[in-house]
Design a protein around this motif. Structure first.
Motif, PDB file in Angstrom:
ATOM      1  N   THR A   1       0.824  -1.221   0.000  1.00 17.89           N
ATOM      2  CA  THR A   1       0.000   0.000   0.000  1.00 17.89           C
ATOM      3  C   THR A   1       0.848   1.257   0.000  1.00 17.89           C
ATOM      4  OG1 THR A   1      -1.790  -1.144   1.159  1.00 17.89           O
ATOM      5  CG2 THR A   1      -1.797   1.260   1.233  1.00 17.89           C
TER       6      THR A   1
ATOM      7  N   LEU B   1       2.124   1.680  -3.425  1.00 23.22           N
ATOM      8  CA  LEU B   1       1.042   1.905  -4.382  1.00 23.22           C
ATOM      9  C   LEU B   1       0.518   3.333  -4.326  1.00 23.22           C
ATOM     10  CD1 LEU B   1      -0.843   0.591  -6.487  1.00 23.22           C
ATOM     11  CD2 LEU B   1      -2.360  -0.034  -4.593  1.00 23.22           C
ATOM     12  N   LEU B   2       0.548   3.959  -3.155  1.00 23.58           N
ATOM     13  CA  LEU B   2       0.032   5.321  -3.020  1.00 23.58           C
ATOM     14  C   LEU B   2       0.841   6.335  -3.823  1.00 23.58           C
ATOM     15  CD1 LEU B   2      -0.873   5.391   0.785  1.00 23.58           C
ATOM     16  CD2 LEU B   2      -2.447   5.246  -1.155  1.00 23.58           C
ATOM     17  N   GLY B   3       2.081   6.011  -4.091  1.00 24.74           N
ATOM     18  CA  GLY B   3       2.892   6.883  -4.936  1.00 24.74           C
ATOM     19  C   GLY B   3       3.774   7.835  -4.162  1.00 24.74           C
TER      20      GLY B   3
ATOM     21  N   TYR C   1       4.587   1.627 -11.496  1.00 23.42           N
ATOM     22  CA  TYR C   1       3.272   2.241 -11.476  1.00 23.42           C
ATOM     23  C   TYR C   1       2.854   2.575 -10.044  1.00 23.42           C
ATOM     24  CZ  TYR C   1       3.177   0.103 -16.119  1.00 23.42           C
ATOM     25  OH  TYR C   1       3.471  -0.279 -17.404  1.00 23.42           O
ATOM     26  N   SER C   2       2.023   3.583  -9.916  1.00 22.22           N
ATOM     27  CA  SER C   2       1.421   3.907  -8.613  1.00 22.22           C
ATOM     28  C   SER C   2       0.160   4.713  -8.860  1.00 22.22           C
ATOM     29  CB  SER C   2       2.391   4.704  -7.733  1.00 22.22           C
ATOM     30  OG  SER C   2       2.514   6.039  -8.195  1.00 22.22           O
ATOM     31  N   LEU C   3      -0.606   4.932  -7.812  1.00 21.17           N
ATOM     32  CA  LEU C   3      -1.831   5.729  -7.918  1.00 21.17           C
ATOM     33  C   LEU C   3      -1.536   7.228  -7.943  1.00 21.17           C
ATOM     34  CD1 LEU C   3      -4.090   3.765  -5.382  1.00 21.17           C
ATOM     35  CD2 LEU C   3      -4.031   3.562  -7.884  1.00 21.17           C
ATOM     36  N   GLU C   4      -0.318   7.602  -7.558  1.00 15.16           N
ATOM     37  CA  GLU C   4       0.113   9.002  -7.535  1.00 15.16           C
ATOM     38  C   GLU C   4      -0.877   9.890  -6.779  1.00 15.16           C
ATOM     39  OE1 GLU C   4       1.443  10.514 -11.261  1.00 15.16           O
ATOM     40  OE2 GLU C   4       2.858   8.868 -11.571  1.00 15.16           O
ATOM     41  N   ILE C   5      -1.230   9.442  -5.596  1.00 10.94           N
ATOM     42  CA  ILE C   5      -2.152  10.182  -4.733  1.00 10.94           C
ATOM     43  C   ILE C   5      -1.422  11.290  -3.965  1.00 10.94           C
ATOM     44  CG2 ILE C   5      -3.646   9.929  -2.702  1.00 10.94           C
ATOM     45  CD1 ILE C   5      -4.387   7.177  -3.713  1.00 10.94           C
ATOM     46  N   TYR C   6      -0.118  11.164  -3.834  1.00  8.71           N
ATOM     47  CA  TYR C   6       0.689  12.099  -3.047  1.00  8.71           C
ATOM     48  C   TYR C   6       0.135  12.213  -1.621  1.00  8.71           C
ATOM     49  CZ  TYR C   6       2.938  13.434  -7.399  1.00  8.71           C
ATOM     50  OH  TYR C   6       3.645  13.405  -8.590  1.00  8.71           O
TER      51      TYR C   6
ATOM     52  N   LEU D   1       6.027  -1.528  -8.560  1.00 11.53           N
ATOM     53  CA  LEU D   1       5.672  -0.364  -7.764  1.00 11.53           C
ATOM     54  C   LEU D   1       6.945   0.409  -7.414  1.00 11.53           C
ATOM     55  CD1 LEU D   1       3.137  -2.053  -5.291  1.00 11.53           C
ATOM     56  CD2 LEU D   1       2.618  -0.833  -7.422  1.00 11.53           C
TER      57      LEU D   1
END
Length: 472
Positions: free
Chosen positions: A17, A20-22, A39-44, A93
């Motif tokens: 996690t 994955l959050l970026g 890859y990631s969700l790039e939520i910062y 990731l």
């Protein structure tokens, strides 16, 4: 075992996690085109959140590991598949915990663009993505530099360079898991133990698979050398040499095979000659400056070790000064005392001797980072259970909290106590107590090798890589 598996599973999911959050306080940003791996969700996400998630992953991982080693569990093959799958997922990731992978990309870039990474530093170019080692030449061996250059040449961008290195890292992690699974195949109890200590060990996964440290690449060669066996001295020597050509300090493992061959001088000479030649060729190709930074790094003292407390004490008594020579001499004495006690306590087969010297170095060294402990876990997986399991597990857990995270960029200002209190004060005192306890345990039990409950047969009859006579 349900508690252990729940903690291990929770820790592995939290580790995934965080990545994955970026980009965050835990995850350095990777320059490159959108849509390219990793890859990631790039939520910062907020720094407090990701550091809390990482802390929870470490806490659950430590509990899961310590309880899991004391109980029965699922089939070793299931653990192997689970750990391999997690390592493969993490390869896609972004790495986290430190910014070392940015250093790897920088040294690869320097090598592919005609610069000597052992002389040129990232700030000379300059390479803007490097966070901390901007003025530091490479400290890694020529084989590590070759892998970094290969990744840079193929990937081009920082992002793809890191991704290719992550694939290499995941492959090394999984191959090590397969080697340990194969080496312990005749005893399901030890096979399960090997998987818990390496393949699904949440602390090792956190540091080596998610952290993508070069240590993983070195470890696979050293474990392969032990599993190959003593009859194949040439193969063993080559593998030992390749591991040392990744990272010099893993060469301590070679003391085990050397000790095993002490009564067979031709075999010992062949083993030493092939290993030395392999290392020599690698460093000759790398150039005359490949050793320079390794020698400089050997004089460093990291914050989280007990030696930083010694340094502060000497400064208080005698005034300003680094006192590095004094500390180096004292650490060498501690190393010798711990190594000899552990050899007598663990026994004198190949893996036990290698492990004794590696553990003594980890506990005695003035410079230590949590991912260095991966080598001890890989070796520990090849011997029967003992109290040493707990010493190593607690040490890695404590050190991991000391470097939560190991990078300082984008850290929330109100979490400065993680460095000033945890890393600089609490952890050094804890490790000092742990080192004293290890020394007492080693010397009090020196000369007898008990078989703990739940382990396989006593070591003389327990299957090991050496009983099948292949070579490191």
């Amino acid at each position: 075992m349900k508690v252990s598996l729940g903690c291990i599973g929770g820790s592995l999911l939290l580790t995934i996690t965080v990545a994955l959050l970026g980009p965050s306080a835990m995850v350095p940003e990777l320059p490159g085109l959108a849509g390219q791996p990793p890859y990631s969700l790039e939520i910062y996400p907020d720094g407090h959140l990701v550091i809390a998630l990482a802390a929870a992953a470490l806490a659950l991982g430590a509990i899961g590991l310590l309880t899991g080693l004391r109980a029965d569990g699922p089939h070793p093959r299931l653990l192997l598949i689970t750990g391999g799958t997690v390592a493969a997922i993490l390869a896609f990731l972004p790495p986290f915990g430190s910014a070392d992978h940015l250093n790897y990309a920088a040294y690869g870039y320097l090598a592919t663009h005609g610069f000597d990474p052992y002389v040129t530093v990232p700030s000379d170019i300059p390479l803007s993505w490097v966070e901390e080692w901007t003025h530091t030449p490479s400290v890694y061996g020529p084989l590590a530099t070759a892998a970094q250059a290969l990744a840079s040449g193929i990937g081009g961008s920082v992002r793809l360079t890191v991704f290719i290195l992550a694939l290499i890292n995941a492959a090394a992690f999984i191959v090590t898991a397969l080697l340990l699974h194969h080496a312990t195949r005749s005893d399901p109890v030890r096979q399960r133990r090997a998987a818990l200590l390496w393949t699904v060990n949440p602390l090792v996964v956190y540091q080596l698979a998610a952290g993508m440290h070069v240590d993983t690449f070195a470890i696979v060669f050293m474990i392969a050398a032990l599993v190959v066996g003593s009859r194949f001295a040439v193969r063993r020597g080559i593998l030992l040499g390749l591991g040392i050509a990744v990272k010099v300090t893993v060469g301590l493992v070679a003391l085990g095979p050397a000790w095993e061959s002490r009564r067979n001088l031709p075999r010992l000479a062949l083993l030493a000659g092939v290993a030395t030649a392999t290392v020599g060729v690698a460093y000759w190709l790398a150039g005359p400056h490949a050793f320079d930074q390794v020698l400089n790094a050997s004089k460093s003292i990291s914050w989280a070790t007990p030696w930083k407390l010694v340094q502060y004490g000497l400064q208080g008594l005698f005034g300003a000064g680094a006192y590095r020579v004094w500390i180096q001499i004292a650490s060498l004495l501690v190393f010798v005392a711990l190594a000899w006690g552990l050899v007598r306590r663990l026994g004198q087969d190949t893996v036990a001797v290698s492990l004794a010297f590696v553990v003594a170095w980890l506990f005695a060294s003035p410079y230590a980072l949590p991912w260095y402990d991966g080598l001890a876990f890989a070796l520990l997986a090849l011997i029967p259970a003992s109290a040493l399991d707990g010493f190593i597990a607690v040490r890695l857990a404590v050190l991991s909290f000391a470097y939560l995270p190991a990078r300082q960029a984008h850290q929330p200002p109100d979490l400065g106590w993680l460095v000033d209190v945890v890393r600089a004060q609490l952890v050094p005192w804890t490790l000092l107590a742990l080192t004293v306890a290890l020394g007492v345990w080693a010397w009090r039990g020196a000369g007898r090798v008990p078989t703990p409950p739940g382990s396989a047969a006593p070591r003389p009859s327990a299957p090991s890589p050496e009983s099948r006579s292949p070579s490191r």
